[in-house]
Motif scaffolding. Structure first.
Motif, short mmCIF file in Angstrom:
data_model
loop_
_atom_site.label_atom_id
_atom_site.label_comp_id
_atom_site.label_asym_id
_atom_site.label_seq_id
_atom_site.Cartn_x
_atom_site.Cartn_y
_atom_site.Cartn_z
N LYS A 68 0.82 -1.21 0.00
CA LYS A 68 0.00 0.00 0.00
C LYS A 68 0.86 1.26 0.00
O LYS A 68 0.56 2.24 -0.68
CB LYS A 68 -0.92 0.00 1.21
CG LYS A 68 -2.10 -0.97 1.11
CD LYS A 68 -3.00 -0.86 2.32
CE LYS A 68 -4.22 -1.75 2.19
NZ LYS A 68 -5.11 -1.65 3.37
N CYS A 69 1.94 1.22 0.78
CA CYS A 69 2.81 2.39 0.87
C CYS A 69 3.50 2.67 -0.46
O CYS A 69 3.52 3.82 -0.94
CB CYS A 69 3.86 2.18 1.97
SG CYS A 69 5.00 3.57 2.20
N VAL A 70 4.04 1.64 -1.10
CA VAL A 70 4.74 1.82 -2.38
C VAL A 70 3.76 2.27 -3.45
O VAL A 70 4.07 3.13 -4.29
CB VAL A 70 5.45 0.52 -2.79
CG1 VAL A 70 6.01 0.65 -4.21
CG2 VAL A 70 6.57 0.19 -1.81
N GLU A 71 2.56 1.72 -3.43
CA GLU A 71 1.55 2.10 -4.41
C GLU A 71 1.18 3.57 -4.29
O GLU A 71 0.97 4.27 -5.29
CB GLU A 71 0.30 1.23 -4.23
CG GLU A 71 -0.82 1.53 -5.22
CD GLU A 71 -2.02 0.65 -5.01
OE1 GLU A 71 -3.04 0.89 -5.68
OE2 GLU A 71 -1.97 -0.27 -4.16
N GLU A 72 1.13 4.07 -3.07
CA GLU A 72 0.70 5.45 -2.87
C GLU A 72 1.84 6.44 -3.05
O GLU A 72 1.63 7.53 -3.62
CB GLU A 72 0.12 5.60 -1.46
CG GLU A 72 -0.43 6.99 -1.18
CD GLU A 72 -1.18 7.07 0.14
OE1 GLU A 72 -1.61 8.18 0.50
OE2 GLU A 72 -1.34 6.01 0.80
N PHE A 73 3.07 6.08 -2.61
CA PHE A 73 4.16 7.07 -2.61
C PHE A 73 5.29 6.74 -3.59
O PHE A 73 6.12 7.60 -3.88
CB PHE A 73 4.74 7.20 -1.20
CG PHE A 73 3.74 7.67 -0.19
CD1 PHE A 73 3.33 9.01 -0.15
CD2 PHE A 73 3.20 6.79 0.75
CE1 PHE A 73 2.41 9.44 0.79
CE2 PHE A 73 2.27 7.22 1.69
CZ PHE A 73 1.87 8.54 1.70
N ASN A 74 5.37 5.50 -4.05
CA ASN A 74 6.41 5.07 -4.99
C ASN A 74 7.81 5.38 -4.45
O ASN A 74 8.70 5.82 -5.17
CB ASN A 74 6.21 5.74 -6.36
CG ASN A 74 7.05 5.06 -7.43
OD1 ASN A 74 7.35 3.88 -7.34
ND2 ASN A 74 7.44 5.83 -8.45
N GLU A 75 7.99 5.13 -3.15
CA GLU A 75 9.28 5.33 -2.49
C GLU A 75 9.62 4.07 -1.69
O GLU A 75 9.41 4.00 -0.47
CB GLU A 75 9.23 6.55 -1.56
CG GLU A 75 9.09 7.87 -2.26
CD GLU A 75 10.39 8.31 -2.92
OE1 GLU A 75 11.44 7.69 -2.63
OE2 GLU A 75 10.37 9.27 -3.71
N PRO A 76 10.12 3.03 -2.35
CA PRO A 76 10.33 1.73 -1.68
C PRO A 76 11.18 1.82 -0.41
O PRO A 76 10.84 1.21 0.61
CB PRO A 76 11.02 0.89 -2.75
CG PRO A 76 10.59 1.51 -4.05
CD PRO A 76 10.49 2.97 -3.78
N GLU A 77 12.29 2.56 -0.47
CA GLU A 77 13.16 2.60 0.69
C GLU A 77 12.52 3.34 1.86
O GLU A 77 12.61 2.92 3.01
CB GLU A 77 14.50 3.26 0.32
CG GLU A 77 15.59 3.03 1.36
CD GLU A 77 15.81 1.56 1.64
OE1 GLU A 77 15.98 1.21 2.83
OE2 GLU A 77 15.80 0.75 0.70
N ALA A 78 11.85 4.45 1.56
CA ALA A 78 11.15 5.19 2.61
C ALA A 78 10.02 4.34 3.19
O ALA A 78 9.77 4.34 4.41
CB ALA A 78 10.60 6.50 2.06
N CYS A 79 9.33 3.60 2.32
CA CYS A 79 8.25 2.73 2.78
C CYS A 79 8.78 1.61 3.66
O CYS A 79 8.16 1.24 4.66
CB CYS A 79 7.49 2.15 1.60
SG CYS A 79 6.45 3.34 0.73
N ARG A 80 9.94 1.09 3.28
CA ARG A 80 10.53 0.01 4.09
C ARG A 80 10.83 0.51 5.51
O ARG A 80 10.60 -0.19 6.49
CB ARG A 80 11.81 -0.50 3.42
CG ARG A 80 12.43 -1.69 4.14
CD ARG A 80 13.68 -2.20 3.43
NE ARG A 80 13.33 -2.80 2.15
CZ ARG A 80 13.61 -2.26 0.97
NH1 ARG A 80 14.25 -1.08 0.92
NH2 ARG A 80 13.29 -2.85 -0.15
N LYS A 81 11.35 1.72 5.61
CA LYS A 81 11.64 2.29 6.93
C LYS A 81 10.36 2.52 7.73
O LYS A 81 10.32 2.30 8.94
CB LYS A 81 12.41 3.60 6.78
CG LYS A 81 13.82 3.42 6.22
CD LYS A 81 14.53 4.75 6.07
CE LYS A 81 15.95 4.57 5.54
NZ LYS A 81 16.65 5.85 5.36
N LEU A 82 9.32 2.96 7.01
CA LEU A 82 8.04 3.19 7.69
C LEU A 82 7.44 1.88 8.21
O LEU A 82 7.00 1.78 9.36
CB LEU A 82 7.07 3.87 6.73
CG LEU A 82 5.66 4.16 7.29
CD1 LEU A 82 5.75 5.14 8.45
CD2 LEU A 82 4.76 4.72 6.19
#
Length: 389
Positions: A68-82
């Protein structure tokens, strides 16, 4: 399934003081199987270099939260940290809540590489708590699970984080490690006190009944402790404690069931009641009603073993035969006399967690054999048992 090794820039802490397995064991780790997965985390069984199999908790790269995070923001590394926040939280909780009935763990974190850091929590390898299996286990083992749970709740009532509530209190949150019950999932724990204005703000709602605790200086007094206690009663004690308890100890068991089911006792009083029950059980007080003369029905053969003659009995420690725990030979003689097929029993000195002896019961088709570690009691009326001495 491949797992990425933790890089050379890493930091670890050990849940168990003196444990020698460090970060070097994470290099060339090998995944064996997936043990479970959720929205946030993936749990795999892994072999570490030079060490035993462990459970490894990682961020679930294919989990719903990550997707869901990657789909919405397209920032894999930031999403991984979140998404790793829950894993970081669990690391902190495991470090702060160190106790024999909390799963042993280590944390590993890599900080280098083009893709940024990776987190892992290395847990003791345990087996999921199986209530159906426990219901078919000897009372002594079921009592041990309840005792472990009470000791854990006593610790959580005044932990370094304060009074901790297990908000998702289910058997699936626990595992067994070498016979010891351990809490393994700390996702849904809370040390936050519940604020209140009146007692009506301090009500615990359960499917079958509700409880209200006092509102003291704006806080619900003992709410977390009471929540844990009643959940222990309805998920564990009700099923595991009363069934086949030794008859002379049922009054102690009944007291525990009544006081926890009605929340009449606090965790200190409950732990004291469990410790008293353990002391009475270990002392052999439950044998007061057994006939003292039954052991005279048997002849003792020193340094003798038994081959064959196995038969199955309820709540046996062995699936292939009848192996039960006894306080002493007199209790074993009483059990053998109550089994129509029993003609002998042997004691090897092997003991259970509480110090009781394990006795193996055999039929008349058994054969006596030399054994320097075992003693056999043979029923004097048995004439068909053969010998190979």
């Amino acid at each position: 399934m491949g797992l990425q090794s933790v890089g050379p820039d890493r930091a670890c802490w050990s849940q168990t003081p003196g444990d020698e397995m460090g970060c070097d064991s994470l290099v060339d780790m090998q995944a064996l199987e997936v043990l479970g997965s959720g929205y946030t985390k993936l749990v795999v069984k892994a072999n570490l270099a030079g060490g035993p199999a462990v459970a490894l908790k990682l961020v679930n790269e294919q989990g719903i939260d990550m997707g869901k995070c990657v789909e919405e923001f397209n920032e894999p590394e930031a999403c991984r940290k979140l998404v790793a926040y829950k894993l970081k939280k669990e690391m902190v909780l495991l470090k702060r809540l160190q106790h024999p009935n909390v799963i042993g763990a280590r944390e590993a974190e890599s900080r280098g590489g083009a893709e940024g850091g990776r987190l892992a929590v290395i847990l003791e390898q345990g087996t999921p708590l199986q209530m159906i299996q426990l219901l078919q286990s000897p009372w002594e083992d079921r009592f041990r699970v309840c005792l472990d749970l009470v000791r854990l709740l006593h610790f959580l009532s005044s932990s370094p984080l304060g009074s901790v509530a297990l908000l998702d209190f289910q058997p699936r949150q626990f595992v067994m490690v070498s016979g010891t019950l351990k809490l393994t999932d700390l996702d849904d724990v809370s040390a936050e006190p519940t604020r209140c204005q009146t007692g009506e703000d301090c009500t615990l709602l359960f499917p079958q009944r509700n409880f209200t605790v006092p509102c003291v200086r704006g806080l619900c007094d003992g709410l977390n402790q009471k929540r844990n206690m009643y959940n222990a009663y309805r998920y564990f004690f009700t099923y595991l404690l009363p069934h086949q308890a030794p008859p002379t100890l049922t009054h102690l068991v009944d007291h525990i069931m009544n006081s926890t089911g009605e929340l009449k006792s606090d965790i200190n009083e409950t732990l004291q009641a469990f410790e008293e029950l353990l002391a009475q059980y270990q002392s052999g007080a439950h044998m007061d009603t057994l006939p003292a003369s039954e052991l005279s029905d048997y002849s003792l053969l020193w340094r003798t073993g038994v081959s064959g003659g196995e038969y199955r009995c309820w709540l046996s420690y062995s699936a292939q035969g009848c192996v039960l725990s006894v306080h002493n030979p007199r209790e074993a003689a009483h059990i053998c006399n109550s089994h129509s097929q029993c003609s002998s029993f042997s004691l090897t000195g092997q003991r259970t967690w509480s110090g009781r002896l394990l006795a193996s019961f055999r039929s008349s088709s058994a054969q006596l054999v030399p054994d320097g570690t075992s003693d056999v009691y043979v029923k004097k009326t048995t004439v068909s048992i053969t010998t190979a001495l």
